[in-house]
Design a protein around this motif. Structure first.
Motif, PDB file in Angstrom:
ATOM      1  N   GLN A 158       0.832  -1.201   0.000  1.00  0.00           N
ATOM      2  CA  GLN A 158       0.000   0.000   0.000  1.00  0.00           C
ATOM      3  C   GLN A 158       0.871   1.258   0.000  1.00  0.00           C
ATOM      4  O   GLN A 158       0.607   2.217  -0.733  1.00  0.00           O
ATOM      5  CB  GLN A 158      -0.912   0.010   1.225  1.00  0.00           C
ATOM      6  N   ASP A 162       0.858   3.948  -2.940  1.00  0.00           N
ATOM      7  CA  ASP A 162       0.480   5.318  -2.603  1.00  0.00           C
ATOM      8  C   ASP A 162       1.540   6.333  -3.041  1.00  0.00           C
ATOM      9  O   ASP A 162       1.324   7.547  -2.908  1.00  0.00           O
ATOM     10  CB  ASP A 162       0.279   5.469  -1.087  1.00  0.00           C
ATOM     11  N   PHE A 198      -6.541   1.527   3.930  1.00  0.00           N
ATOM     12  CA  PHE A 198      -5.908   0.301   3.468  1.00  0.00           C
ATOM     13  C   PHE A 198      -6.942  -0.808   3.296  1.00  0.00           C
ATOM     14  O   PHE A 198      -7.023  -1.470   2.264  1.00  0.00           O
ATOM     15  CB  PHE A 198      -4.831  -0.098   4.480  1.00  0.00           C
ATOM     16  N   ASP A 201      -9.404  -0.061   0.398  1.00  0.00           N
ATOM     17  CA  ASP A 201      -8.798  -0.307  -0.914  1.00  0.00           C
ATOM     18  C   ASP A 201      -8.655  -1.797  -1.190  1.00  0.00           C
ATOM     19  O   ASP A 201      -8.909  -2.261  -2.314  1.00  0.00           O
ATOM     20  CB  ASP A 201      -7.428   0.367  -1.001  1.00  0.00           C
ATOM     21  N   GLU A 202      -8.224  -2.545  -0.178  1.00  0.00           N
ATOM     22  CA  GLU A 202      -8.030  -3.986  -0.370  1.00  0.00           C
ATOM     23  C   GLU A 202      -9.366  -4.699  -0.553  1.00  0.00           C
ATOM     24  O   GLU A 202      -9.465  -5.645  -1.342  1.00  0.00           O
ATOM     25  CB  GLU A 202      -7.256  -4.581   0.805  1.00  0.00           C
TER      26      GLU A 202
END
Length: 211
Positions: A158, A162, A198, A201-202
């Motif tokens: 991540q 990012d 996180f 997004d996952e």
């Protein structure tokens, strides 16, 4: 190992680690006898910084498929690389959360064989619950529903996605004994905020890949 050094240099910084002795075992009992006292279960590799040794258990499965052995070697060697990198700067890794250092080792290990582990978002655990050695060992026990190694890999992934790869070096080198304050200063978000983003997004990627 030359490949792993190059990968760590690209991820973190240019550094030539001090030599390390790698010992291979085929017998699990001999492997365990040579390790320091520990509480880890189902262990196949360990880096012992006080001895500058890497101990690797070569299983029959690894003899049939060498990629898990290469990934394990890259993982443990990255631990050595980190300790050597910090040591040459008068620093130690004792105050770093386990998830952070293990995440770097996992990230390099899987990248070395060009693989991506499958993320299981429903097995998420707050990062602050896997920061000490004992907490890490506890959450990696056989009957734990969590996958700390997998989750920690994706935390580093991540940061890279990012555009915060340079922050990994800064966090490694922080020396004020307050990792999470440094984390917030570097990323302009708290650990909790990072976790929420996180996980969001996952989860999105997980759904997209499993529709």
């Amino acid at each position: 190992m030359r490949k792993v050094i190059t990968m760590n240099e690209k991820l973190i910084d240019v550094h030539q680690p001090v030599p390390v002795t790698v010992i291979l075992y085929r017998n699990p009992e001999n492997f365990q006898k040579q390790l320091p006292v520990h509480s880890y279960e189902n262990l196949h590799g360990m880096y012992v910084p006080t001895e500058e040794t890497i101990h690797l258990l070569v299983t029959k499965k690894m003899e049939r498929d060498y990629e898990p052995f290469l990934e394990l070697t890259a993982h443990e060697y990255t631990h050595h690389w980190i300790v050597s990198y910090l040591g040459q700067r008068g620093l130690v890794n004792g105050h770093l959360p386990r998830w952070f250092e293990e995440g770097i080792a996992e990230y390099v290990g899987f990248a070395s064989i060009e693989k991506t582990p499958r993320f299981m978002p429903l097995h998420f655990i707050p990062f602050k619950r896997i920061q000490s050695v004992s907490e890490w060992a506890n959450e990696n026990r056989r009957n734990s529903p969590h996958l700390p190694y997998r989750q920690s890999y994706y935390a580093i992934d991540q940061l890279v996605r990012d555009g915060n790869q340079s922050k990994i070096k800064n966090l490694l080198l922080e020396n004020d004994q307050n990792f999470y304050q440094s984390f917030q200063n570097e990323l302009a978000e708290s650990m909790v905020e990072f976790e929420l983003r996180f996980l969001r997004d996952e989860m999105r990627e997980y759904r997209e890949n499993h529709e």
